[in-house]
Design a protein around this motif. Structure first.
Motif, PDB file in Angstrom:
ATOM      1  N   GLN A   1       0.977  -1.584   0.074  1.00 25.20           N
ATOM      2  CA  GLN A   1      -0.137   0.030   0.149  1.00 25.20           C
ATOM      3  C   GLN A   1       0.737   2.057   0.396  1.00 25.20           C
ATOM      4  N   GLU A   2       0.382   2.445  -0.707  1.00 19.60           N
ATOM      5  CA  GLU A   2       1.344   3.652  -0.645  1.00 19.60           C
ATOM      6  C   GLU A   2      -0.208   4.903  -1.013  1.00 19.60           C
ATOM      7  N   PHE A   3       0.819   6.059  -0.526  1.00 15.29           N
ATOM      8  CA  PHE A   3       0.009   6.946  -1.095  1.00 15.29           C
ATOM      9  C   PHE A   3       0.616   7.221  -1.800  1.00 15.29           C
ATOM     10  N   SER A   4      -0.583   7.487  -3.930  1.00 15.27           N
ATOM     11  CA  SER A   4       0.385   6.283  -4.639  1.00 15.27           C
ATOM     12  C   SER A   4       0.629   8.024  -5.130  1.00 15.27           C
ATOM     13  N   THR A   5       0.104   9.564  -4.811  1.00 16.04           N
ATOM     14  CA  THR A   5       0.042  10.706  -5.754  1.00 16.04           C
ATOM     15  C   THR A   5       1.503  11.177  -4.701  1.00 16.04           C
ATOM     16  N   LEU A   6       2.090  10.593  -3.431  1.00 19.38           N
ATOM     17  CA  LEU A   6       3.221  11.705  -2.893  1.00 19.38           C
ATOM     18  C   LEU A   6       4.542  10.480  -2.871  1.00 19.38           C
TER      19      LEU A   6
ATOM     20  N   GLU B   1       7.410  11.911   0.967  1.00 19.36           N
ATOM     21  CA  GLU B   1       6.475  12.012   1.490  1.00 19.36           C
ATOM     22  C   GLU B   1       5.371  11.410   2.436  1.00 19.36           C
ATOM     23  N   ASN B   2       6.101  10.586   1.540  1.00 22.21           N
ATOM     24  CA  ASN B   2       5.201   8.862   2.410  1.00 22.21           C
ATOM     25  C   ASN B   2       5.181   8.839   3.185  1.00 22.21           C
TER      26      ASN B   2
ATOM     27  N   MET C   1       4.986  11.547   6.210  1.00 21.25           N
ATOM     28  CA  MET C   1       3.721  10.719   6.339  1.00 21.25           C
ATOM     29  C   MET C   1       3.163  10.672   7.930  1.00 21.25           C
ATOM     30  N   VAL C   2       4.146   9.497   8.184  1.00 25.14           N
ATOM     31  CA  VAL C   2       3.763   8.348   8.741  1.00 25.14           C
ATOM     32  C   VAL C   2       3.785   8.619  10.258  1.00 25.14           C
TER      33      VAL C   2
ATOM     34  N   ASP D   1      -6.418   9.347  -1.343  1.00 30.60           N
ATOM     35  CA  ASP D   1      -5.735   8.350  -1.894  1.00 30.60           C
ATOM     36  C   ASP D   1      -5.854   6.905  -1.725  1.00 30.60           C
TER      37      ASP D   1
ATOM     38  N   LEU E   1      -4.763   3.255   4.641  1.00 31.04           N
ATOM     39  CA  LEU E   1      -2.982   3.162   4.870  1.00 31.04           C
ATOM     40  C   LEU E   1      -3.372   4.348   5.651  1.00 31.04           C
TER      41      LEU E   1
END
Ligand SMILES: Nc1ncnc2c1ncn2[C@@H]1O[C@H](COP(=O)(O)OP(=O)(O)O)[C@@H](O)[C@H]1O
Ligand SMILES: [Mg+2]
Lengths: 260, 337
Positions: free
Chosen positions: A86-91, A95-96, A99-100, B201, B205
């Motif tokens: 899983q990932e934040f695809s637009t970051l 940045e991912n 985010m944590v 997004d 998550l």
């Protein structure tokens, strides 16, 4: 240490997890293997708070954590990664990672106005941490790439990175190796070993690749049909008649090595 | 040559300038719709009436300021009243969320349930606005009406055709640029903005990473309120304020958001201009334009208008249907609906 006591997870008539008792020792890398449909992912989901168990208990260092929400477990240093990364695809990758850490003041609109200095300071700390993680995992060449553009294996590395952002104590990895090429798999294995040795991480991993397991895991727990079949070192497990039978019973070829 | 230049000026006056202004208004409106869709995952039918409420609040404060003799002429007083209007609308939307949407969020209701709830909210807001300010047209633009008048333009350039540039049009375009720049700065540079994008997004998550969903939702409503009030006020200054018109605006605004790709802010802006220019070019009467460009005896007698302005909303509707049939995710690939 995580202890699971007589855990049941039923979906209607399906007993996905049917009376599992086991423990994951602190500071070790425990492997969880078993044929498809054995209930491994479901067990992970229950421990990680995605499902409320039908019955049974999960203990973290003796304290009852059964049924806590994912973000509450997260706060206790327990994290899971997903079978499909899983990932934040637009970051971007950086940045991912940034985010944590939860509950930063920058997430509150008001604070960005009335306490800009504190927000900037926290942001700086998180950025430094992210840079350290990026260096540790040797992914600096993709640090500013959108996470959506990463290869499957790089996404798995990113998942590992996410656990490092909060100095997780216990990490559950669901099929980290799936769909990852050999080279990246080795990088991934190295990173996991270093996290265990240098930072005292506890890992529990579901994995099908026997080489990967042999290299990393001790002990190995085998599940079949919702229950624990046996556990021990990888060699003991491989020699166990019951295990071979369990894999045979699923119609797959006759040795754990052959299971994909 | 003069004919070509004159016909260009003609088009600038009746198509380019109005299209830019209307496009900016639609874009800001569509940004509100698209943000709510991206975060809360439903089409907010109450957005048009939120715009009406915000504009009404601005008008009331404008009247108060005018009564006190406060003025920032040549700019319209409404500009001073804008922050108060935004504040009132933020309060309205946060209360609506607490009283209506939060319940459905806890129930984990399907998007269509939210959509229908928003239709209910729309009717209530509509009633509130009509109750407070009445159903009639209200003019609240004051200050200088024109940056440059058509007559002055002709005198200065010596051309046959003049280009008029209204203050409200200039204001709209400048405000749109500032609003869009500020919004993108917020979404791309601040942590609050990034957590919004992260939530939109990958919700699972985001929850797992400890992003507080209620906070993200609150920020979304605050942004939606600001965008709705700004769009509504600019439209009202440019044309006039009438509650029913704002309800009708819902169609071109949704068309803009969907054409660009629901959930995608860049798409909302592109969509706004596409819809605005389609509407303006289809409803423009080309008689004079053709007269400049054709031999004299070919000049048409009719107005040469493809569609009467009475039917301008049909343009949005046709484009909307075409996009949904051909490319449901819109130009910029928003979330498929
Ligand atoms: N959410 C669910 N609803 C119903 N059945 C489920 C659900 N999740 C898993 N199962 C069932 O539970 C069993 C175990 O699945 P799983 O835990 O994914 O196995 P593994 O990861 O070991 O391959 C399977 O029969 C699967 O179909
Ligand atoms: Mg599985």
């Amino acid at each position: 240490m995580i202890e699971v006591k007589d855990l049941h997870m039923h979906f209607g008539g399906i007993h996905a997890v049917d009376g599992v008792s086991l423990s994951f020792e602190g500071g070790r890398i425990t492997g969880l293997i078993g044929p498809n449909g054995a209930g491994k992912t479901t067990l992970f989901n229950v421990i990680a708070g995605l499902h409320q168990p039908t019955s049974g208990q999960v203990l973290l260092d003796g304290a009852d954590i059964t049924g806590l929400k994912p973000h509450e477990l997260f706060a206790k240093g327990m994290l899971r990664t997903f079978q499909i990364a899983q990932e934040f695809s637009t970051l971007t990758v950086r940045e991912n990672l940034m985010m944590v850490p939860a509950n930063q003041s920058g997430e509150r609109l008001l604070d960005t106005w009335i306490r800009p200095a504190q927000v900037a300071r926290e942001e700086e700390q998180v950025r430094a941490k992210a840079d350290e993680v990026i260096e540790f995992l040797e992914i600096s060449q993709v640090a500013d790439e959108l996470a959506g553009n990463l290869s499957g294996g790089q996404k798995k590395l990113l998942e590992l990175g996410r656990t490092m952002m909060v100095d997780a104590k216990i990490v559950f990895l669901d099929e980290v190796g799936a769909g990852v090429n050999r080279t990246l798999l080795n990088t991934l294995g190295d990173a996991i070993l270093r996290l265990q040795k240098e930072r005292g991480y506890t890992f529990c991993m579901i994995e099908h690749d026997m080489d990967f397991i042999s290299r990393l895991c001790d002990p190995v727990i085998v599940m079949a049909e919702g229950a624990v079949l046996t556990q021990g070192s990888i060699d003991e497990v491989k020699a166990n008649e019951l295990v071979i039978e369990a894999y045979l019973g699923t119609g797959l070829k006759n040795k754990p090595e052959a299971v994909s | 040559m003069d004919g070509a230049l004159n016909s260009f000026l003609l088009l600038s006056n009746f198509v380019l300038v109005p299209g830019m202004a209307y496009g900016s208004q639609l874009a800001i409106g569509a940004l509100g719709v698209t943000l709510v869709y991206g975060i809360l995952r439903f089409s907010n039918f109450a957005h048009g009436d939120t715009m009406a409420f915000g504009t009404m609040a601005v008008i009331l404060v404008t009247w108060l300021l005018q009564a006190w003799g406060v003025s920032i002429s040549p700019l319209p007083t409404a500009l001073l009243a804008l922050p108060f209007g935004i504040l009132a609308t933020i309060v309205l939307l946060l209360l609506t969320d607490r009283w209506v949407y939060r319940f459905f969020r806890r129930e984990k209701a399907a998007p269509v349930v939210f959509l229908i709830a928003s239709v209910g909210v729309m009717f209530v807001m509509n009633g509130v606005v009509r109750f407070i300010i009445g159903p009639n047209d209200q003019r609240f633009a004051d200050g200088e009406r024109f940056i440059i008048k058509a007559r002055e333009f002709k005198r200065l350039t010596g051309m046959n055709e003049g280009v008029a540039f209204k203050t409200s049009q200039g204001l709209t375009i400048v405000t749109a640029v500032i609003v869009v720049a500020a919004l993108f700065w917020f979404l791309n540079r601040t942590r609050a903005g990034k957590s919004m994008r992260a939530y939109s997004d990958n919700e699972d998550l985001a929850l797992l990473s400890g992003i507080n969903p209620e906070r993200v939702v609150m920020i979304t409503w605050i942004l939606a309120a600001a965008l709705a009030t700004i769009a509504g006020t600019l439209y009202g200054l440019d044309k006039s304020f009438k509650p029913f018109t704002y309800f009708q605006l819902l169609l071109p605004i949704f068309a803009s958001a969907i054409v660009g790709g629901l959930g995608n802010p860049l798409g909302a802006i592109a969509g706004g201009f596409i819809i605005a220019f389609s509407e303006v070019t289809v409803t423009y009467a080309y008689k004079k334009f053709l007269a400049y460009n054709l031999p004299p005896d070919w000049a048409p007698d009719s107005l040469m208008q493809l569609l009467s302005t009475d039917y301008k909303f049909a343009v949005s509707f046709v484009i909307l249907v075409l996009v949904l049939l051909i490319r449901p995710t819109g130009i910029f690939r928003g979330k498929a609906i």
